[in-house]
Motif scaffolding. Sequence first.
Motif, mmCIF file in Angstrom:
data_model
loop_
_atom_site.group_PDB
_atom_site.id
_atom_site.type_symbol
_atom_site.label_atom_id
_atom_site.label_comp_id
_atom_site.label_asym_id
_atom_site.label_seq_id
_atom_site.Cartn_x
_atom_site.Cartn_y
_atom_site.Cartn_z
ATOM 1 N N LYS A 40 0.830 -1.217 0.000
ATOM 2 C CA LYS A 40 0.000 0.000 0.000
ATOM 3 C C LYS A 40 0.860 1.262 0.000
ATOM 4 O O LYS A 40 0.536 2.238 -0.659
ATOM 5 N N VAL A 41 1.934 1.240 0.745
ATOM 6 C CA VAL A 41 2.853 2.387 0.761
ATOM 7 C C VAL A 41 3.484 2.554 -0.617
ATOM 8 O O VAL A 41 3.601 3.674 -1.132
ATOM 9 N N ALA A 42 3.864 1.442 -1.243
ATOM 10 C CA ALA A 42 4.437 1.503 -2.595
ATOM 11 C C ALA A 42 3.437 2.122 -3.570
ATOM 12 O O ALA A 42 3.798 2.989 -4.371
ATOM 13 N N GLU A 43 2.202 1.676 -3.511
ATOM 14 C CA GLU A 43 1.161 2.216 -4.394
ATOM 15 C C GLU A 43 0.969 3.710 -4.166
ATOM 16 O O GLU A 43 0.855 4.483 -5.122
ATOM 17 N N GLU A 44 0.945 4.128 -2.900
ATOM 18 C CA GLU A 44 0.790 5.548 -2.586
ATOM 19 C C GLU A 44 1.968 6.365 -3.120
ATOM 20 O O GLU A 44 1.789 7.446 -3.692
ATOM 21 N N ALA A 45 3.159 5.846 -2.955
ATOM 22 C CA ALA A 45 4.354 6.554 -3.435
ATOM 23 C C ALA A 45 4.335 6.682 -4.955
ATOM 24 O O ALA A 45 4.648 7.748 -5.500
ATOM 25 N N ILE A 46 3.957 5.622 -5.640
ATOM 26 C CA ILE A 46 3.883 5.655 -7.102
ATOM 27 C C ILE A 46 2.836 6.668 -7.560
ATOM 28 O O ILE A 46 3.085 7.466 -8.471
ATOM 29 N N ARG A 47 1.672 6.650 -6.915
ATOM 30 C CA ARG A 47 0.616 7.634 -7.252
ATOM 31 C C ARG A 47 1.095 9.063 -7.024
ATOM 32 O O ARG A 47 0.860 9.949 -7.841
ATOM 33 N N THR A 48 1.775 9.284 -5.905
ATOM 34 C CA THR A 48 2.266 10.627 -5.583
ATOM 35 C C THR A 48 3.259 11.106 -6.643
ATOM 36 O O THR A 48 3.165 12.240 -7.126
#
Length: 108
Positions: A40-48
């Motif tokens: 989830k953190v990876a997904e958030e970082a990629i989106r950001t």
Amino acid sequence: IKGVVGPIYKLFRIKKPELAAAIVRAAGSRLGLIVVENEKVAEEAIRTLANKRVGYASFIPLTKILNFKEKIIKLDEGSIGRAVDFIEKKVESYTGDIRENSKSGKDK
């Protein structure tokens, strides 16, 4: 972003400085992976990164690293050991991907 641990290259120390070049060569591009706590953190970082259009990065979740099983690697003649045997973790929970299938030779 909460949950970003840091780039792999900052998460370990090489025990024998004379082996640094061999270990870096064995690790290759994996040194640039950014370790995060979970998917989830990876997904958030990629989106950001995408939303702000500030670049890109590759992430590896600790959940993937912690599930890593050490493989038995047959060492080639002249090898002095596996790269993992010559690194020391700076982050207790990090143990994985950079070491997979990596060997260190004498003077390569």
